[in-house]
Design a protein around this motif. Structure first.
Motif, PDB file in Angstrom:
ATOM      1  N   PHE A 253       0.768  -0.741  -0.055  1.00  0.00           N
ATOM      2  CA  PHE A 253       0.341   0.106   0.019  1.00  0.00           C
ATOM      3  C   PHE A 253       1.026   1.357   0.091  1.00  0.00           C
ATOM      4  N   ASN A 254       2.397   1.051   0.242  1.00  0.00           N
ATOM      5  CA  ASN A 254       2.793   2.769   0.076  1.00  0.00           C
ATOM      6  C   ASN A 254       3.442   2.626  -0.886  1.00  0.00           C
ATOM      7  N   ASN A 255       3.047   1.845  -2.064  1.00  0.00           N
ATOM      8  CA  ASN A 255       3.619   1.831  -3.787  1.00  0.00           C
ATOM      9  C   ASN A 255       2.558   1.904  -4.344  1.00  0.00           C
ATOM     10  N   GLU A 256       1.275   1.354  -3.849  1.00  0.00           N
ATOM     11  CA  GLU A 256       0.452   1.323  -5.133  1.00  0.00           C
ATOM     12  C   GLU A 256      -0.855   2.026  -4.314  1.00  0.00           C
ATOM     13  N   TRP A 257      -1.311   2.944  -5.493  1.00  0.00           N
ATOM     14  CA  TRP A 257      -2.563   4.086  -5.461  1.00  0.00           C
ATOM     15  C   TRP A 257      -3.975   3.042  -5.677  1.00  0.00           C
ATOM     16  N   VAL A 258      -4.509   3.684  -4.626  1.00  0.00           N
ATOM     17  CA  VAL A 258      -6.271   3.234  -3.986  1.00  0.00           C
ATOM     18  C   VAL A 258      -7.036   4.251  -4.255  1.00  0.00           C
ATOM     19  N   MET A 259      -8.083   3.182  -4.526  1.00  0.00           N
ATOM     20  CA  MET A 259      -9.348   3.707  -5.064  1.00  0.00           C
ATOM     21  C   MET A 259     -10.203   4.238  -4.088  1.00  0.00           C
ATOM     22  N   VAL A 260     -10.465   4.432  -3.558  1.00  0.00           N
ATOM     23  CA  VAL A 260     -11.736   4.508  -2.305  1.00  0.00           C
ATOM     24  C   VAL A 260     -13.270   4.925  -3.030  1.00  0.00           C
ATOM     25  N   ILE A 261     -14.017   4.147  -3.228  1.00  0.00           N
ATOM     26  CA  ILE A 261     -14.876   4.911  -3.477  1.00  0.00           C
ATOM     27  C   ILE A 261     -16.164   4.749  -2.057  1.00  0.00           C
ATOM     28  N   ILE A 262     -16.399   5.878  -1.403  1.00  0.00           N
ATOM     29  CA  ILE A 262     -17.965   5.990  -0.617  1.00  0.00           C
ATOM     30  C   ILE A 262     -19.170   6.516  -0.914  1.00  0.00           C
ATOM     31  N   THR A 263     -19.918   5.104  -0.683  1.00  0.00           N
ATOM     32  CA  THR A 263     -21.619   6.025  -0.837  1.00  0.00           C
ATOM     33  C   THR A 263     -22.293   6.055  -0.006  1.00  0.00           C
ATOM     34  N   ILE A 264     -22.961   7.380   0.523  1.00  0.00           N
ATOM     35  CA  ILE A 264     -23.548   7.637   1.338  1.00  0.00           C
ATOM     36  C   ILE A 264     -24.500   8.683   1.255  1.00  0.00           C
ATOM     37  N   GLY A 265     -26.030   8.538   2.285  1.00  0.00           N
ATOM     38  CA  GLY A 265     -26.616   9.193   2.108  1.00  0.00           C
ATOM     39  C   GLY A 265     -28.032   8.912   1.480  1.00  0.00           C
ATOM     40  N   THR A 266     -27.777   7.851   0.156  1.00  0.00           N
ATOM     41  CA  THR A 266     -29.596   7.480   0.259  1.00  0.00           C
ATOM     42  C   THR A 266     -30.206   6.621   1.532  1.00  0.00           C
ATOM     43  N   VAL A 298     -13.385   9.060  -4.198  1.00  0.00           N
ATOM     44  CA  VAL A 298     -14.858   9.193  -4.472  1.00  0.00           C
ATOM     45  C   VAL A 298     -15.455   9.291  -3.729  1.00  0.00           C
ATOM     46  N   LEU A 299     -16.454  10.380  -3.407  1.00  0.00           N
ATOM     47  CA  LEU A 299     -17.465  10.574  -3.130  1.00  0.00           C
ATOM     48  C   LEU A 299     -18.337  11.224  -2.970  1.00  0.00           C
ATOM     49  N   LEU A 300     -19.298   9.960  -3.438  1.00  0.00           N
ATOM     50  CA  LEU A 300     -20.746   9.775  -3.860  1.00  0.00           C
ATOM     51  C   LEU A 300     -22.382  10.245  -2.646  1.00  0.00           C
ATOM     52  N   GLY A 301     -23.072  11.117  -3.174  1.00  0.00           N
ATOM     53  CA  GLY A 301     -23.903  11.166  -2.218  1.00  0.00           C
ATOM     54  C   GLY A 301     -25.112  10.754  -2.837  1.00  0.00           C
ATOM     55  N   PRO A 302     -26.748  10.584  -2.650  1.00  0.00           N
ATOM     56  CA  PRO A 302     -27.626   9.311  -2.348  1.00  0.00           C
ATOM     57  C   PRO A 302     -28.105  10.008  -3.739  1.00  0.00           C
ATOM     58  N   VAL A 303     -28.826   9.124  -4.025  1.00  0.00           N
ATOM     59  CA  VAL A 303     -29.222   8.340  -5.573  1.00  0.00           C
ATOM     60  C   VAL A 303     -30.401   9.560  -6.146  1.00  0.00           C
ATOM     61  N   HIS A 304     -29.766  10.382  -6.920  1.00  0.00           N
ATOM     62  CA  HIS A 304     -31.023  10.636  -7.601  1.00  0.00           C
ATOM     63  C   HIS A 304     -31.583  10.267  -8.879  1.00  0.00           C
ATOM     64  N   VAL A 305     -32.352   9.970  -8.406  1.00  0.00           N
ATOM     65  CA  VAL A 305     -32.888   8.734 -10.275  1.00  0.00           C
ATOM     66  C   VAL A 305     -34.298   9.903 -10.642  1.00  0.00           C
ATOM     67  N   SER A 306     -34.247  10.129 -11.845  1.00  0.00           N
ATOM     68  CA  SER A 306     -35.782  11.547 -12.470  1.00  0.00           C
ATOM     69  C   SER A 306     -35.670  10.548 -13.842  1.00  0.00           C
ATOM     70  N   SER A 307     -36.993  11.023 -14.413  1.00  0.00           N
ATOM     71  CA  SER A 307     -37.206  10.570 -15.246  1.00  0.00           C
ATOM     72  C   SER A 307     -36.696  11.790 -16.235  1.00  0.00           C
ATOM     73  N   ALA A 308     -36.664  11.339 -17.761  1.00  0.00           N
ATOM     74  CA  ALA A 308     -35.856  12.373 -18.796  1.00  0.00           C
ATOM     75  C   ALA A 308     -37.141  13.219 -19.160  1.00  0.00           C
ATOM     76  N   PHE A 309     -38.600  13.212 -18.875  1.00  0.00           N
ATOM     77  CA  PHE A 309     -39.131  14.691 -18.886  1.00  0.00           C
ATOM     78  C   PHE A 309     -38.638  15.347 -17.383  1.00  0.00           C
ATOM     79  N   ASN A 310     -38.635  15.420 -16.962  1.00  0.00           N
ATOM     80  CA  ASN A 310     -38.733  15.954 -15.047  1.00  0.00           C
ATOM     81  C   ASN A 310     -36.999  15.708 -14.901  1.00  0.00           C
ATOM     82  N   GLN A 311     -36.131  16.295 -14.985  1.00  0.00           N
ATOM     83  CA  GLN A 311     -34.653  15.836 -14.370  1.00  0.00           C
ATOM     84  C   GLN A 311     -34.802  16.359 -12.828  1.00  0.00           C
TER      85      GLN A 311
END
Length: 547
Positions: A253-266, A298-311
């Protein structure tokens, strides 16, 4: 009389010329719309994936005819139900549909392109993204971090990261199929962020497989997310993640790149209808920063699902008990609180006084998914994404990482869009470090000019001497100085022993001359005595020989 006649003829000619120009202009104005209509054929389905590739299109005013009301109503009726299947847009929808003929305003110039995506893929057969690590200098900072540099993948967060409910008719945590960390199958059967990264780096570690809770799966599977977790529990998850990464055997881990994905809020939004705990998220980021030498969070917030006609309308509202009966603007205010919190976290990370070039944060306030049939992306009667929803989330997040914050979702249809290959002009993950400038540096140039990329993607001069080299030079100087002092001191000491006076003794000039003369006299006397003694010895030897 002749002059008046010439003047009359000239005036008649001018009037006729002006009338001819007006007639020609009217004919051109009437013909241009027909020419435009003839030169803008309907967009074929095969070209639909190219929509949204040229970033910045969302800033250009466009002219699109409105859909017929009966089409919109029929689409809403079809999508107003829960299902595990969502066909999004069918291929025939792209044929002879006037909504896809986008004509830029003639007076508005196209803005500069941020990223031009020249290739894309949908499976392993069509994967042809170029490998750049053998030619370009990458992985020296967040500004030049490419997908090939990521050696460790990890995830934190709530049920979106645990994959709860992805196995049909159960509440089992299917972490192997969750889009941030799942590694079951390949991109031919299951498209997740780790499966895409493994196409760039087959030695990727930390991927989750199978089903089970955090404690049931092996520690080397770096999925520390917990279902129903809130932002307040992120410091505990960050501590556990750092502990697991430090005991990894398959990667350094001292020489390798780490990608941390955080999904929080939903789940937090659905359960409490409140904003995030900013202090707790900041502590979690600090824990990751102190524990991981090279990491992109990578910090991801809540899911936002919407219709194509009312985003703007978030369909999460009708699936959360605390927001179901609230006013229409309630979800907008809630989304604003999350957006402001994430902007604050991003600003603090970018302006931190002790910021390292090898640690970066990409805060995305909402995981935005737009669909013509948005209800088909949810699990039945739950606010969580189903398998198709996870597939769309993978596509949106990956394209967002590759294309940057101007990834034009309003023009991109996720079901028809492909997964982007890194741009040839900036083949790195697009973060705040390279948002304004993205510079390429070949390995040959870096070696010849001793250059590297800084934390902001700018070319910097490498230090000529490392710390180790400076210490070596200093030690050599000390040894040489010591030897010189010993040698010079010895020489002066030997000379001082031959001197008749002390070093600081004051001697009179006359006395000095007298002493020198006396010394010469003593020397002469000694020489005479030695000569006399030699003559006596010779005489004695002669007499002895005569006898």
């Amino acid at each position: 009389m002749k002059a008046l006649l010439l003047l009359f003829l000239f005036a008649s000619f001018c009037c006729a010329q002006k009338k001819s120009e007006n007639t020609t202009k009217a004919a051109v104005d009437a013909t241009v719309p027909l020419i435009l209509k003839a030169t803008l054929p309907p967009l074929p389905a095969a070209q639909a994936v190219d929509r949204g590739r040229y970033l910045g299109d969302d800033e250009i005013p466009t002219y699109e005819p409105d859909l017929p009301e009966e089409d919109e109503q029929s689409d809403e009726r079809e999508g107003d139900r829960d299902s595990d299947v969502s066909e999004e847009r069918k291929e025939e929808d792209f044929i002879d549909r006037p909504t896809l003929d986008r004509v830029p305003h003639p007076e508005v110039e196209r803005p500069d392109v941020v990223s031009v995506i020249s290739s894309a893929f949908n499976n392993r057969k069509t994967f042809s993204c170029p490998k750049i690590k053998t030619d370009l200098l990458t992985g020296t900072s967040i500004g030049d971090l490419s997908p090939e540099d990521v050696g460790i993948i990890a995830s934190m967060g709530d049920a979106v990261a645990t994959g709860e409910g992805l196995w049909p008719q159960t509440d089992i945590e299917f972490r192997g199929a969750a889009f941030p960390i799942g590694g079951d199958a390949t991109i031919d059967g299951l498209v997740t962020i780790p499966n895409i990264l493994r196409e760039f780096n087959p030695r990727l570690t930390g991927v989750s497989h199978g089903m089970g809770t955090r404690d049931q799966l092996p520690a080397h599977q770096l999925s520390v997310a917990v279902s129903n977790a809130t932002s307040s529990s992120m410091p505990e998850q960050a501590t556990e993640l750092v502990r697991r990464i430090k005991i990894l055997r398959d990667a350094d881990f001292n020489n390798e790149w780490v990608m941390v994905i955080i999904t929080i809020g939903t789940q937090e939004v659905c359960a409490h209808c409140r904003g995030p705990d900013v202090a707790a998220l900041q502590r979690a980021i600090d824990i990751l920063s102190m524990g991981l030498p090279k990491a992109l969070v990578v910090l991801l917030g809540p899911v936002h699902v919407s219709s194509a006609f009312n985003q703007k309308a978030n369909l999460l509202k009708t699936r959360c008990s605390c927001s179901r009966n609230q006013s229409g603007g309630f979800m907008d205010e809630l989304s604003d609180s999350w957006q402001k919190a994430f902007q604050r976290l991003q600003k603090d990370a970018d302006e931190h006084p002790f910021k390292r070039p090898t640690f970066g944060l990409l805060a995305i306030p909402m995981l935005t998914i737009t669909s013509r049939f948005p209800y088909g992306l949810f699990m039945k009667d739950r606010p969580l994404l189903n398998r198709r929803g996870h597939n769309y989330a993978t596509k949106w997040l990956w394209n967002r990482l590759i294309a940057g914050d101007k990834y034009n979702l309003s023009s991109a249809t996720l079901s028809q869009d492909s997964y982007y290959c890194p741009s040839t002009g900036c083949p790195y993950f697009r973060t705040t470090a390279n948002a304004r400038a993205c510079q390429l540096l070949s390995l040959t140039e870096a070696k010849d000019t001793e250059l590297t990329l800084g934390s902001r993607g700018k070319v910097l001069k490498k230090p000529r001497r490392t710390v180790k080299k400076l210490y070596t030079i200093a030690a050599c100087i000390v040894v040489i100085a010591f030897c010189v002092v010993i040698t010079v001191g010895t020489i002066f000491y030997q000379k001082s022993k031959q001197s008749r006076h002390g070093r600081f003794e004051i001697v009179d000039e006359a006395q000095k001359k007298f002493e020198e003369a006396k010394a010469e006299e003593e020397k002469a006397l000694i020489q005479r005595a030695n000569s006399r003694l030699e003559r006596r010895l010779e005489t004695t030897n002669d007499e002895s020989s005569a006898l």
